[in-house]
Design a protein around this motif. Structure first.
Motif, PDB file in Angstrom:
ATOM      1  N   LEU A 149      -6.375 -55.970  42.039  1.00 50.23           N
ATOM      2  CA  LEU A 149      -7.581 -56.248  42.822  1.00 50.23           C
ATOM      3  C   LEU A 149      -8.699 -56.625  41.856  1.00 50.23           C
ATOM      4  O   LEU A 149      -8.556 -56.422  40.638  1.00 50.23           O
ATOM      5  N   PRO A 150      -9.797 -57.166  42.359  1.00 54.21           N
ATOM      6  CA  PRO A 150     -10.906 -57.475  41.455  1.00 54.21           C
ATOM      7  C   PRO A 150     -11.371 -56.209  40.734  1.00 54.21           C
ATOM      8  O   PRO A 150     -11.482 -55.141  41.359  1.00 54.21           O
ATOM      9  N   PRO A 186     -15.853 -49.346  30.595  1.00 55.47           N
ATOM     10  CA  PRO A 186     -15.698 -49.907  29.242  1.00 55.47           C
ATOM     11  C   PRO A 186     -16.070 -51.380  29.158  1.00 55.47           C
ATOM     12  O   PRO A 186     -16.546 -51.843  28.119  1.00 55.47           O
ATOM     13  N   PHE A 187     -15.876 -52.120  30.248  1.00 58.79           N
ATOM     14  CA  PHE A 187     -16.261 -53.536  30.261  1.00 58.79           C
ATOM     15  C   PHE A 187     -17.779 -53.663  30.210  1.00 58.79           C
ATOM     16  O   PHE A 187     -18.320 -54.461  29.447  1.00 58.79           O
ATOM     17  N   LYS A 188     -18.455 -52.872  31.020  1.00 58.10           N
ATOM     18  CA  LYS A 188     -19.917 -52.918  31.023  1.00 58.10           C
ATOM     19  C   LYS A 188     -20.484 -52.553  29.661  1.00 58.10           C
ATOM     20  O   LYS A 188     -21.411 -53.209  29.166  1.00 58.10           O
ATOM     21  N   LEU A 240     -19.076 -57.104  28.971  1.00 60.86           N
ATOM     22  CA  LEU A 240     -18.172 -57.955  29.749  1.00 60.86           C
ATOM     23  C   LEU A 240     -18.431 -57.708  31.228  1.00 60.86           C
ATOM     24  O   LEU A 240     -18.462 -56.557  31.666  1.00 60.86           O
ATOM     25  N   GLU A 241     -18.604 -58.755  31.976  1.00 62.51           N
ATOM     26  CA  GLU A 241     -18.939 -58.639  33.391  1.00 62.51           C
ATOM     27  C   GLU A 241     -17.689 -58.317  34.218  1.00 62.51           C
ATOM     28  O   GLU A 241     -16.766 -59.132  34.286  1.00 62.51           O
ATOM     29  N   PRO A 242     -17.623 -57.133  34.867  1.00 66.53           N
ATOM     30  CA  PRO A 242     -16.439 -56.777  35.645  1.00 66.53           C
ATOM     31  C   PRO A 242     -16.077 -57.791  36.736  1.00 66.53           C
ATOM     32  O   PRO A 242     -14.896 -57.985  37.026  1.00 66.53           O
ATOM     33  N   ARG A 294     -10.172 -66.206  36.083  1.00 66.56           N
ATOM     34  CA  ARG A 294      -9.629 -66.805  34.877  1.00 66.56           C
ATOM     35  C   ARG A 294      -9.333 -65.766  33.804  1.00 66.56           C
ATOM     36  O   ARG A 294      -8.963 -66.097  32.688  1.00 66.56           O
ATOM     37  N   ARG A 295      -9.486 -64.493  34.172  1.00 67.09           N
ATOM     38  CA  ARG A 295      -9.228 -63.411  33.225  1.00 67.09           C
ATOM     39  C   ARG A 295      -8.541 -62.261  33.956  1.00 67.09           C
ATOM     40  O   ARG A 295      -8.942 -61.902  35.058  1.00 67.09           O
ATOM     41  N   ALA A 296      -7.535 -61.682  33.305  1.00 72.68           N
ATOM     42  CA  ALA A 296      -6.821 -60.543  33.872  1.00 72.68           C
ATOM     43  C   ALA A 296      -6.827 -59.393  32.872  1.00 72.68           C
ATOM     44  O   ALA A 296      -6.869 -59.611  31.656  1.00 72.68           O
ATOM     45  N   ALA A 297      -6.776 -58.177  33.396  1.00 68.85           N
ATOM     46  CA  ALA A 297      -6.794 -56.986  32.557  1.00 68.85           C
ATOM     47  C   ALA A 297      -5.958 -55.885  33.206  1.00 68.85           C
ATOM     48  O   ALA A 297      -5.865 -55.809  34.428  1.00 68.85           O
ATOM     49  N   PHE A 298      -5.363 -55.063  32.370  1.00 68.19           N
ATOM     50  CA  PHE A 298      -4.737 -53.839  32.845  1.00 68.19           C
ATOM     51  C   PHE A 298      -4.897 -52.805  31.741  1.00 68.19           C
ATOM     52  O   PHE A 298      -5.295 -53.129  30.618  1.00 68.19           O
TER      53      PHE A 298
END
Length: 195
Positions: free
Chosen positions: A73-74, A85-87, A91-93, A131-135
């Protein structure tokens, strides 16, 4: 085996929640998660995928039985612990599509279904404009007493899928280990990919 892989989203996830909760508990009891879990918590956790139209659920069924599943999910719709951790790193979630768990019964591993989980979630992310994925994955001490002697980490598999480990991006999440009397926080390190 009569395996079938299908992709669902949003309200389509609802009928799978009880079976997915059972599967998550069963698979996450294994190393490295050692997760005790409860159906009540699982159903609450999985409700966010039902409520989010941009969610993804990839299911593997053997006949009518659910034997594997993968979620996404987004990132902006995921728990605050995963966004933090992104914030902190600037990095914009909202620019990331977050891959949750991939769970598969042991008898069905090694047949390419893990690759299919990534392919379907990446395709869905692109279709939604991401355009970006993370896990992220839990990090356990190398000398943990419950680590199986024959354990092989999935790092090489994830690298082959094009993901890069980011040790500077760590989420902390608490759960009760099988051998512990109470919940303790665990570090989950992120892996990232440009789609």
């Amino acid at each position: 085996m009569r395996l079938r892989v299908d992709v669902f989203s949003g309200s389509e996830v609802g009928p799978f929640i009880p079976e997915l909760a059972r599967l998550r508990i069963a698979v996450f009891r294994e190393w490295p998660y050692l997760y005790e879990g409860s159906l009540e918590y699982e159903e609450h956790y999985l409700a966010k995928f039902l409520a989010c139209p941009e969610s993804t659920l990839v299911v593997v069924r053997d006949g009518e039985r659910l034997v594997g599943a993968s979620t996404a999910l987004p990132l902006a719709q995921a728990e605050a612990e995963f966004q933090e951790p992104f914030k902190k790193a600037g990095l914009e979630p909202s620019e990331w599509y977050y891959f949750g768990e991939s769970v598969l019964e042991a008898a069905y591993r090694g047949q390419g279904l893990g690759v299919a989980f990534f392919q379907h979630r990446e395709a869905r992310a692109r279709a939604l404009g991401y355009r970006r994925a993370a896990f992220c994955a839990v990090e356990r001490p190398p000398n943990h007493p419950l680590k199986p002697a024959d354990y092989i980490p999935l790092d090489t598999f994830w690298q082959r899928r094009g993901y890069s480990k980011r040790p500077d991006l760590v989420a902390w999440f608490s759960w009760k280990d099988l051998d512990q009397p109470q919940e303790t926080p665990k570090p989950l390190v992120f892996w990232l990919k440009a789609l």
